[in-house]
Design an enzyme around this catalytic site. Structure first.
Site, PDB file in Angstrom:
ATOM      1  N   LYS A  51       0.844  -1.192   0.000  1.00  0.00           N
ATOM      2  CA  LYS A  51       0.000   0.000   0.000  1.00  0.00           C
ATOM      3  C   LYS A  51       0.878   1.239   0.000  1.00  0.00           C
ATOM      4  CE  LYS A  51      -1.931   2.812   2.836  1.00  0.00           C
ATOM      5  NZ  LYS A  51      -1.995   4.025   1.978  1.00  0.00           N
ATOM      6  N   GLU A  58       9.604   1.402  11.150  1.00  0.00           N
ATOM      7  CA  GLU A  58      10.631   2.451  11.011  1.00  0.00           C
ATOM      8  C   GLU A  58       9.874   3.766  11.075  1.00  0.00           C
ATOM      9  OE1 GLU A  58      12.548   5.392   9.814  1.00  0.00           O
ATOM     10  OE2 GLU A  58      12.564   4.496   7.818  1.00  0.00           O
ATOM     11  N   CYS A  84      13.070  10.844   7.294  1.00  0.00           N
ATOM     12  CA  CYS A  84      12.950  10.431   8.694  1.00  0.00           C
ATOM     13  C   CYS A  84      14.213  10.695   9.492  1.00  0.00           C
ATOM     14  CB  CYS A  84      12.570   8.953   8.769  1.00  0.00           C
ATOM     15  SG  CYS A  84      13.649   7.876   7.818  1.00  0.00           S
ATOM     16  N   GLU A 132       8.828  16.076  15.745  1.00  0.00           N
ATOM     17  CA  GLU A 132       9.261  15.904  14.353  1.00  0.00           C
ATOM     18  C   GLU A 132       8.429  16.822  13.456  1.00  0.00           C
ATOM     19  OE1 GLU A 132      10.419  12.211  11.487  1.00  0.00           O
ATOM     20  OE2 GLU A 132       8.404  12.167  12.341  1.00  0.00           O
TER      21      GLU A 132
END
Length: 502
Positions: free
Chosen positions: A218, A294, A328, A425
């Site tokens: 996906k 992750e 990331c 973040e």
């Protein structure tokens, strides 16, 4: 385990890319975007779900818009997969695993077909790079010269591993013969992010193919186009029907159906920590499937007084500006020792002033638009947080142009560890710059985060490098380099940056 890389990064890949750029007239100045004269914007060929080797409509018949972040316009309407479509894809993948040839082929034969797929990916590199540029705002020239070829290399790397999956013979303490056998997990669900749609597709798919797994992929709803194209290429390469299935759709529907499906044996997810929690919860509440996560990061880069100022500033700047900060492991917190702090600040300001923003199809451009309106507005809201909390705005701090989702490189100085911009973040071109005195202080402050994905250390002192690298709680440490990825070295996080390794 912690991975340590020691090299002086001179941005060779980026400079090589600069030499390979072609004359592409795609953008104007002052935020204006002109059409390309030499790059052919590709026709959108694949917009349906790819299930069991065929492109089909969603069961519901629903579609959704995929948007061009350069201008906010609709690129195409794509099939909106839901639970019923995931069920069909899993059924095809299960049949292919339980009764199909793929897990039963000799490893060398799986490797041969994977090599063919890698060749096809390279043959279509320009079209694939253009799809990612339109869908995600990624730089076309970087996609063509780096992201797409890296996907092909990843395939070839794991193709070479396909016939080298061995168990062990055990020396038993009793009169028994024992051995281990490494087997494919089964049907795997891959949920991939929007920031590196091609790279992440192959980081997930390649090892699963080599092992003999079948899968349901996906892609993120923001960037579905290249994943569907890879489904088409897998068919051309000779991968049997049902081995790779691609379901486009939204996380709360299609993604949730994958995470909670009773007939999926493992799910691999890259994305936010918040969604990672939901994936893990769904896996636990369903069939206790294996999970690899992750997740987010707030990675520190620590620059010591003995560092080369130009190298250090270059690493820090590209550590946050690469891929417009949508990565990331972005080095979003930079700690600079007080002896060279002012010099680094001045260098960063100069680099920001020379940074070119615009159409990602223009080879002169360094930074394209953020992926979508939601991410664009989220980043701007964090910038406002920084201003309100008292951080000093060195440069940037606002949108670029009047159309599309472009943001100026933004650098804050005098940032405190408890500020929102230093804790959360942001996933955009926003850098928090902080000063420190001692190595012990830098270690403590660098570890003062719920995340633990990556960190950078810039120093000429091997004792400093060794001490700090062993003290930082992060899954990957780069010394005098950053973004030093390699197929031979796994990476992943500590703490709330997830577990498992890609």
């Amino acid at each position: 385990k912690q991975q340590l890389f020691i090299e002086v990064w001179r941005l060779k890949a980026v400079r090589k890319t600069e030499k390979r750029k072609k004359e592409i007239m795609a953008g104007g100045s002052n935020g204006s975007l002109a059409p390309s004269s030499t790059i052919k914007i590709p026709e959108i060929k694949f917009t349906k779900l790819f299930i069991n080797g065929e492109f089909i409509d969603a069961v519901s018949g629903k579609t959704f818009e995929t948007i061009d972040p350069r201008n906010g316009e609709v690129i195409a309407r794509v099939a909106e997969g839901d639970k019923e479509d995931v069920d069909l894809a899993v059924k095809a993948a299960r049949e292919a695993f339980d009764h199909g040839p793929w897990p039963r082929l000799p490893g060398c034969e799986r490797g041969r077909i994977m090599m063919k797929l890698a060749d096809l990916v390279e043959e279509h590199a320009e079209e694939l790079a253009a799809l990612d540029a339109m869908d995600a705002g990624k730089l076309y020239v970087m996609g063509k010269s780096m992201d797409i070829p890296a996907g092909a290399r990843n395939l070839r790397y794991y193709a070479g591993a396909a016939d080298k999956i061995h168990g062990e013979t055990l020396k038993m303490s009793r009169a028994l013969h024992g051995y281990t056998l490494r087997e494919p997990v089964g049907v795997v669900g891959h949920i991939i992010p929007w920031n590196f749609p091609s790279s992440m597709f192959f980081m997930k798919v390649s090892p699963a193919l080599a092992a003999g797994c079948t899968m349901v992929v996906k892609p993120a709803e923001q960037t579905p186009l290249s994943a569907l194209y890879y489904g088409h290429l897998s068919k051309l390469a000779g991968i049997p029907d049902g081995v790779i299935n691609v379901i486009t759709g939204f996380g709360p529907t299609a993604g949730a159906a994958i995470a909670s499906h009773m007939d999926i044996d493992k799910v691999s997810f890259t994305g936010s920590t918040e969604v990672g929690r939901l994936v893990m919860q769904a896996a636990a509440m369903s069939n206790l499937k294996q999970v690899s996560l992750e997740l987010g990061g707030k990675s520190p880069i620590i620059i010591f007084d003995d560092a080369d100022v130009e190298v250090a500033a270059d690493l820090a700047f590209r550590g946050i500006l690469y891929n417009k900060g949508e990565i990331c492991v972005a080095g979003s917190r930079v700690f600079v020792q007080e002896g060279i702090y002012d010099q680094v600040v001045e260098k960063l300001k100069q680099k920001a002033n020379n940074w070119v923003i615009g159409d990602p199809f223009d080879p002169k451009v360094n930074q394209g638009p953020q992926v979508d309106k939601r991410q664009f507005e989220k980043i701007l809201s964090y910038i406002e947080h920084g201003k309100r909390e008292g951080a000093k705005l060195l440069c940037g701090g606002n949108r670029y142009g009047e159309k599309g989702y472009f943001i100026h490189p933004t650098i804050f100085t005098d940032v405190q560890d408890n500020m929102v911009i230093a804790r959360e973040e942001i996933f955009g071109p926003v850098l928090s710059l902080m000063k420190f005195k001692t190595m012990e202080e830098a270690i403590e402050r660098a570890n003062n985060t719920r995340y633990g994905l990556a960190a950078g250390i810039v120093t000429k002192n091997i004792d400093t490098a060794n001490t700090v690298s062993r003290s930082i709680r992060a899954g990957i440490i780069w010394i005098n380099c950053y973004f030093a990825f390699d197929n031979d070295c796994p990476y992943g996080g500590y703490k709330m940056s997830g577990f498992g390794r890609d």
